[in-house]
Design a protein around this motif. Structure first.
Motif, PDB file in Angstrom:
ATOM      1  N   MET A   1     -15.633   4.379  -2.031  1.00 29.12           N
ATOM      2  CA  MET A   1     -14.887   3.708  -1.353  1.00 29.12           C
ATOM      3  C   MET A   1     -13.509   3.499  -2.238  1.00 29.12           C
ATOM      4  N   ASP A   2     -13.143   2.139  -1.293  1.00 32.71           N
ATOM      5  CA  ASP A   2     -11.325   2.034  -1.413  1.00 32.71           C
ATOM      6  C   ASP A   2     -11.847   1.274  -2.077  1.00 32.71           C
ATOM      7  N   ARG A   3     -12.554   1.448  -3.110  1.00 31.05           N
ATOM      8  CA  ARG A   3     -12.134  -0.303  -3.654  1.00 31.05           C
ATOM      9  C   ARG A   3     -11.063  -0.694  -3.285  1.00 31.05           C
ATOM     10  N   LEU A   4     -11.079  -1.589  -2.906  1.00 28.15           N
ATOM     11  CA  LEU A   4      -9.838  -3.082  -2.726  1.00 28.15           C
ATOM     12  C   LEU A   4      -9.039  -2.170  -2.108  1.00 28.15           C
ATOM     13  N   PRO A   5      -8.020  -2.827  -1.819  1.00 23.65           N
ATOM     14  CA  PRO A   5      -7.303  -2.437  -1.621  1.00 23.65           C
ATOM     15  C   PRO A   5      -6.209  -2.084  -2.517  1.00 23.65           C
ATOM     16  N   THR A 136       1.805  -1.751   2.135  1.00 27.60           N
ATOM     17  CA  THR A 136       0.609  -2.585   1.835  1.00 27.60           C
ATOM     18  C   THR A 136       0.565  -3.719   2.164  1.00 27.60           C
ATOM     19  N   SER A 137       0.467  -4.835   1.977  1.00 28.98           N
ATOM     20  CA  SER A 137       0.273  -5.952   1.356  1.00 28.98           C
ATOM     21  C   SER A 137      -0.636  -6.577   0.732  1.00 28.98           C
ATOM     22  N   TYR A 138      -0.745  -7.668   0.561  1.00 27.24           N
ATOM     23  CA  TYR A 138      -1.988  -9.180   0.026  1.00 27.24           C
ATOM     24  C   TYR A 138      -1.185 -10.352  -0.011  1.00 27.24           C
ATOM     25  N   ASP A 139      -1.572 -11.034   0.304  1.00 22.12           N
ATOM     26  CA  ASP A 139      -1.772 -12.749   0.440  1.00 22.12           C
ATOM     27  C   ASP A 139      -0.227 -13.261  -0.460  1.00 22.12           C
ATOM     28  N   GLN A 169      -3.740  -5.584   3.648  1.00 22.66           N
ATOM     29  CA  GLN A 169      -5.456  -5.008   3.190  1.00 22.66           C
ATOM     30  C   GLN A 169      -5.598  -6.436   2.614  1.00 22.66           C
ATOM     31  N   VAL A 170      -5.850  -7.758   3.563  1.00 21.37           N
ATOM     32  CA  VAL A 170      -6.964  -8.375   3.604  1.00 21.37           C
ATOM     33  C   VAL A 170      -7.875  -8.676   4.610  1.00 21.37           C
ATOM     34  N   GLY A 171      -8.808  -9.842   4.078  1.00 20.65           N
ATOM     35  CA  GLY A 171      -9.683 -10.348   5.223  1.00 20.65           C
ATOM     36  C   GLY A 171     -11.016  -9.022   5.421  1.00 20.65           C
ATOM     37  N   SER A 172     -11.676  -8.334   6.402  1.00 22.31           N
ATOM     38  CA  SER A 172     -12.371  -7.642   6.266  1.00 22.31           C
ATOM     39  C   SER A 172     -11.354  -5.779   6.730  1.00 22.31           C
ATOM     40  N   MET A 173     -12.264  -5.400   5.853  1.00 23.75           N
ATOM     41  CA  MET A 173     -12.178  -3.744   6.105  1.00 23.75           C
ATOM     42  C   MET A 173     -12.107  -3.529   7.427  1.00 23.75           C
TER      43      MET A 173
END
Length: 340
Positions: A1-5, A136-139, A169-173
């Motif tokens: 699984m993509d563990r985590l973005p 990619t970006s995050y909060d 890479q936030v919220g729902s997959m």
């Protein structure tokens, strides 16, 4: 699984692992292939242009022609690759040949211009002549301080080579995959129902339904990462992949603590959570055997029952996530209820 973005992101945000991460990444060797002029697969038929894209950080990029040569960071590169866009260059935080997000992808078709976080060979990147760089970006990220880059200065130098956009890479997959699909479509990938992407999308939707049914087993699940410092227990709502599974009914144990993403437990307290199933991260984490060498963990019911399964990092695309959901559904169907 993509563990985590991106597992390294969580480790950095958790704070306690920054030094360990630096050491682990310094030990990784670089890997590079030769980028080919044919940077896109047969799935890609870009329109002449003009082209515009507004990314998840609100940046609007307008170009006279549709980008063809795409460079990308780690997970974003793998996702676009599975959608049909072979990047001309990639940069990431570890040797991509050792990273499961690139499993099945021919790294000889791209140029690896960075395999340690924050280190990018700008001359190699420029030589690959990208039309666009996808990160990619995050909060908390901004257009000037974006994940994947050492600092503002480095990001500015990359922007002198090509425009840089980010996929959050936030919220729902489901939302992250949809953004990757929309970006791929804008770059010329056929995403219609009869296309390879459409077929992958249908398989993803079927796997989602299967996982939803399997989740009715109500087996409790705890995702973890482990190293010498202790046990890192993941909070499903903070991870797009896990959040999607939770929406489908997977029973992730509620994790305590106020920190983002992880609750960090010393090995003496590694038995705080005693679920039916552990999902153990595969990026630089302790193996199941190493977990068993920790007495407090070894006495947990899931470990003794052989219900510690791999939490494999895969990218945010339909095909990769379909396989991950099929694995999880199988464990939820076949494993035993240990907690009543």
């Amino acid at each position: 699984m993509d563990r985590l973005p991106d597992l390294v992101r969580r480790r950095l945000l958790a704070g306690a692992l920054a030094l360990a991460l630096a050491g682990a990444l310094a030990a990784c060797g670089g890997s590079s292939g030769t980028a080919t002029d044919d940077s896109a697969s047969d799935r890609v038929s870009p329109s002449p242009g003009p082209w515009s894209w507004t990314d998840d950080l609100g940046q609007e990029v307008e170009l006279d022609r549709t980008p063809v040569r795409i460079a990308a960071y780690g997970d974003a590169a793998a996702a676009l690759w599975h959608f049909g866009i072979t990047p001309v260059a990639i940069f990431t935080w570890m040797d991509p040949a050792q990273d499961t997000v690139f499993d099945g992808l021919d790294l000889s078709r791209t140029e690896v211009v960075g395999s340690t976080y924050g280190e990018i060979d700008l001359e190699q990147l420029a030589a690959a002549q990208p039309d666009l760089v996808v990160a990619t970006s995050y909060d908390g990220d901004t257009p000037d301080e974006m994940y994947g880059f050492k600092d503002q200065t480095q990001l500015a130098k990359v922007r002198q080579i090509a425009p840089v956009v980010a996929v959050a890479q936030v919220g729902s997959m489901a939302d992250v995959i949809a953004t990757n699909e929309e970006l791929a479509a804008s770059l010329g990938v056929d995403t219609g129902d009869d296309s390879p992407v459409g077929q992958d999308r249908a398989a993803f939707e079927q796997a989602s339904r299967d996982l939803e049914r399997a989740a009715r087993s109500d087996l409790s699940v705890v995702p973890i990462y482990a190293d010498a410092d202790g046990l890192y227990v993941a909070k499903a709502p903070d991870d797009p992949q896990l959040a999607y599974y939770q929406d489908l009914g997977v029973d992730f144990t509620e994790i305590g603590g106020e920190d983002y993403y992880w609750e960090i437990l010393s090995w003496e307290n590694a038995d705080r959570y005693d679920p039916d199933i552990f999902l153990n991260a595969t990026r630089n984490s302790y193996s199941t055997e190493q977990l068993g060498e920790q007495p407090t963990f070894a006495r947990l019911a899931a470990y003794r029952a052989g219900q510690v399964h791999p939490w494999t990092s895969v990218s945010m695309d339909y095909a990769s996530q379909t396989a991950a959901m099929q694995d999880l559904a199988g464990w939820l169907r076949d494993d035993r209820d240990l907690t009543g």
